[in-house]
Design a protein around this motif. Structure first.
Motif, mmCIF file in Angstrom:
data_model
loop_
_atom_site.group_PDB
_atom_site.id
_atom_site.type_symbol
_atom_site.label_atom_id
_atom_site.label_comp_id
_atom_site.label_asym_id
_atom_site.label_seq_id
_atom_site.Cartn_x
_atom_site.Cartn_y
_atom_site.Cartn_z
ATOM 1 N N UNK A 290 2.503 5.758 -3.215
ATOM 2 C CA UNK A 290 3.089 7.083 -3.049
ATOM 3 C C UNK A 290 3.996 7.448 -4.213
ATOM 4 N N UNK B 99 -3.607 12.900 0.628
ATOM 5 C CA UNK B 99 -2.882 13.414 -0.539
ATOM 6 C C UNK B 99 -3.839 13.616 -1.704
ATOM 7 N N UNK B 100 -4.712 12.632 -1.878
ATOM 8 C CA UNK B 100 -5.694 12.680 -2.960
ATOM 9 C C UNK B 100 -6.518 13.961 -2.862
ATOM 10 N N UNK C 151 3.343 10.937 6.928
ATOM 11 C CA UNK C 151 3.541 9.526 6.590
ATOM 12 C C UNK C 151 4.808 9.001 7.263
ATOM 13 N N UNK D 111 -3.559 8.322 4.706
ATOM 14 C CA UNK D 111 -2.714 9.397 4.199
ATOM 15 C C UNK D 111 -2.768 9.510 2.678
ATOM 16 N N UNK D 112 -2.982 8.387 1.999
ATOM 17 C CA UNK D 112 -3.130 8.460 0.549
ATOM 18 C C UNK D 112 -4.377 9.258 0.199
ATOM 19 N N UNK D 113 -5.439 9.034 0.979
ATOM 20 C CA UNK D 113 -6.667 9.814 0.743
ATOM 21 C C UNK D 113 -6.423 11.299 1.037
ATOM 22 N N UNK E 197 3.549 14.264 3.537
ATOM 23 C CA UNK E 197 4.609 13.251 3.422
ATOM 24 C C UNK E 197 5.332 13.097 4.757
ATOM 25 N N UNK F 238 -3.002 3.633 8.295
ATOM 26 C CA UNK F 238 -2.740 5.072 8.308
ATOM 27 C C UNK F 238 -1.866 5.499 7.134
ATOM 28 N N UNK F 239 -0.676 4.879 7.011
ATOM 29 C CA UNK F 239 0.222 5.310 5.941
ATOM 30 C C UNK F 239 -0.326 4.884 4.580
ATOM 31 N N UNK F 240 -0.918 3.674 4.511
ATOM 32 C CA UNK F 240 -1.298 3.142 3.212
ATOM 33 C C UNK F 240 -2.641 3.611 2.710
ATOM 34 N N UNK F 241 -3.553 3.931 3.613
ATOM 35 C CA UNK F 241 -4.900 4.279 3.142
ATOM 36 C C UNK F 241 -5.277 5.704 3.509
ATOM 37 N N UNK G 69 0.823 -1.201 0.000
ATOM 38 C CA UNK G 69 0.000 0.000 0.000
ATOM 39 C C UNK G 69 0.864 1.261 0.000
ATOM 40 N N UNK H 64 2.073 -3.395 11.815
ATOM 41 C CA UNK H 64 1.656 -3.636 10.435
ATOM 42 C C UNK H 64 0.381 -2.878 10.123
ATOM 43 N N UNK H 65 -0.577 -2.896 11.079
ATOM 44 C CA UNK H 65 -1.849 -2.232 10.826
ATOM 45 C C UNK H 65 -1.658 -0.722 10.758
ATOM 46 N N UNK I 121 0.885 0.877 9.536
ATOM 47 C CA UNK I 121 1.330 1.220 8.183
ATOM 48 C C UNK I 121 0.209 0.987 7.189
ATOM 49 N N UNK I 122 -0.472 -0.158 7.329
ATOM 50 C CA UNK I 122 -1.499 -0.529 6.353
ATOM 51 C C UNK I 122 -2.624 0.486 6.333
#
Lengths: 382, 168
Positions: free
Chosen positions: A156, B75-76, B40, B71-73, B37, B66-69, A152, B60-61, B63-64
């Motif tokens: 980035x 940025x989006x 992240x 924070x991507x939103x 960034x 917060x960082x992966x979902x 995921x 793991x969760x 990153x999965x």
């Protein structure tokens, strides 16, 4: 040699394990992954040529090796030297940075794309044992969550590439890729939950051991002793695998879901402004994540390194057995790589609304229902 | 030489604090994307701290999710809204007063809980295994867990209501 062994045995256990881990990381990365990336590009070109009734790359040749009597021309015709030529070309081309880009992100983005794709391989068990060493770099007890987490992070690179390029088409590509990868990550994550409900472990090595004993998840008859329960759960696993496979195509930005770089609409999408080695890094990132996705499919649904014949379902006790397991794993990965490439040249691109519709309105409800059905079946079977 | 886990603790702790500071007070750039960034990076270094506590699942969760979902939103949304570089805000007495109150309140709670906790050696107290964590969540702490999920449901319904074009 003996003095070397003695010296090795006198080292502290910590030093030994550090040396072994470093060797494993370097070996997997530079001897396995990078050559596989290079040659999957060649495979892509050769298979696409076959599908379109062309020859594909068949000219690149080396001065001495190319003039060995029968073998040289044959290797040249197969395009064996083409990846070398491609690599040299990528390095020697002018690395052009347009004046209007945001420099820091423009430089970071290719690295951020490539690193997660390589890091994921760290938890993949690519063989059982070789000597006394387990053939996995890090045997994490949350292996699968680590993989999903790192995958995921891969988005980035693409998003930042789109943002850093500071021009219209890359920006659109970046935006598209964000929405697409987030949507399909959900479907992908939920599609594997039934697998963990059945096995009850998150460690990827344990998942393979379980499948070696009770049959592969997607093919329950591939087992030494067959159980009725695994046949009852077969339909659920087929649904899981189907969703996982399609989501993997979306996550790796491959056709039919290559909306972030669809060349007919966005020139080249997020990597339009990139040239030379920076472009090559994006390119390698795509193939590395294809390899990772293939590894995940093999580990989760197709029994990893195991085969139910000739006693290959047990962890290896000899060096030859260990090598055979690695070979089996690589062969299974190559199968899925060919599927990835084959699909790309057979199917047309989806429209963007169709892509979102498929992700949110079909896959996520089906994956949720699949979890429920698996739970009900497991309640009656156990 | 101190144990290797101590070195990593100081490394990750320093990274967490530094990146957290850079999110809100970056002297070089007022770009919202840069802030995101750094957030992240803060999250990633925090998950490093979780690993040091043997809480692999939480790491793991972290990153999965917060960082992966999440924070991507973020940025989006930043990219979609095309937020320009933020100008230096004017100093407002009321909002800085409220901010200071929140900071000191949180600090007071932390200090009190640090003072009253009995530290039992160096053994990690956060559950490491996923099974144990799941059992705790769905057994001992079921009610708080359900309340949190209702909270998320309320937020979701709220968003749907707000984003509807016409209310009848």
């Amino acid at each position: 040699m003996d003095s070397l062994l003695q010296h090795w045995n006198s080292l502290a256990p910590l030093t030994q394990s550090v040396v072994f881990s470093t060797l494993k990381v370097l070996g997997v990365l530079f001897l396995a992954l990078l050559p596989m990336v290079a040659y999957s590009v060649l495979a892509e070109r050769k298979i696409s040529a076959f599908i379109q009734d062309r020859q594909g790359p068949n000219r690149a040749s080396l001065p001495l090796l190319g003039s060995i009597p029968i073998l040289g021309p044959l290797l040249t015709k197969l395009g064996i030297w083409q990846p070398l030529a491609d690599g040299v070309k990528s390095i020697l081309k002018e690395d052009f940075t347009p004046s209007y880009v945001r420099k820091a992100y423009f430089w970071l983005a290719p690295a951020i794309t490539l690193i997660p794709a390589f890091m994921t391989v760290g938890v993949i068990p690519f063989g059982s044992t070789l000597g006394s060493q387990k053939m996995v770099i890090a045997d994490l007890n949350v292996g699968i969550l680590y993989t999903f987490g790192i995958v995921s992070l891969g988005v980035y690179g693409i998003v930042l590439a789109g943002y850093a390029s500071n021009s219209k088409y890359p920006f659109l590509g970046g935006i598209r890729s964000t929405a697409q990868m987030i949507s399909y990550e959900l479907a992908m994550g939920m599609s594997v939950i039934p697998v963990f409900m059945i096995i009850g472990k998150l460690n990827l090595s344990d998942i393979i051991t379980h499948q070696a004993q009770h049959g592969w998840m997607a093919l329950p008859f591939m087992a030494t002793q067959q159980t009725f329960a695994s046949y009852l759960l077969w339909p659920c696993m087929i649904v899981s695998f189907g969703i996982f496979l399609v989501s993997a195509f979306a996550e790796t930005n491959r056709l039919p879901f290559d909306l972030p770089e669809s060349e007919t609409e966005l020139v080249a999408g997020y990597n339009t402004e990139y040239s030379s080695m920076k472009f090559a890094l994006f390119f390698m990132g795509e193939y590395a994540s294809m390899i990772t996705a293939s590894c995940m499919m093999v580990v989760l649904f197709f029994g990893g390194w195991s085969l139910p014949f000739f006693g290959l379902d047990q962890p290896a006790t000899s060096i030859i057995g260990g090598l055979a397991h690695i070979a089996i794993f690589v062969a299974k990965i190559l199968f899925f790589m060919v599927v990835f490439i084959w699909v790309r040249w057979m199917l047309p691109r989806f429209r963007y609304d169709q892509l979102m519709d498929l992700g949110w309105r079909r896959f996520i409800p089906v994956a949720l229902a699949n979890i429920l059905v698996t739970a009900v079946v497991m309640y009656f079977v156990r | 030489m101190p144990p290797i886990s101590d070195i990593f603790f100081y490394l990750f702790a320093a990274m967490t604090l530094f990146c957290g500071l850079m999110v809100v007070a970056n002297p070089l750039s007022r770009n919202p994307v840069t802030s995101a960034i750094f957030l992240v990076l803060t999250i990633v270094s925090m998950s490093g701290l979780f690993v040091l506590l043997h809480a692999f699942f939480l790491a793991a969760v972290q990153i999965l999710v917060y960082a992966g979902a999440v924070m991507v939103l973020f940025l989006f949304v930043i990219m979609l809204l095309d937020i320009k570089e933020e100008e230096r805000r004017k100093f407002k007495v009321i909002s800085s007063g409220i901010g200071a109150l929140a900071v000191f309140g949180t600090a007071a709670i932390f200090l009190k809980s640090i003072g009253t906790t009995q530290w039992k050696g160096a053994t990690p107290t956060i559950e490491g295994s996923t099974v144990a964590l799941g059992k705790l969540l769905f057994d001992k702490f079921l009610l708080p867990f359900e309340i949190v999920s209702v909270l998320l449901l309320v937020a979701m319904i709220g968003v749907i209501l707000l984003s509807r074009k016409e209310l009848k």
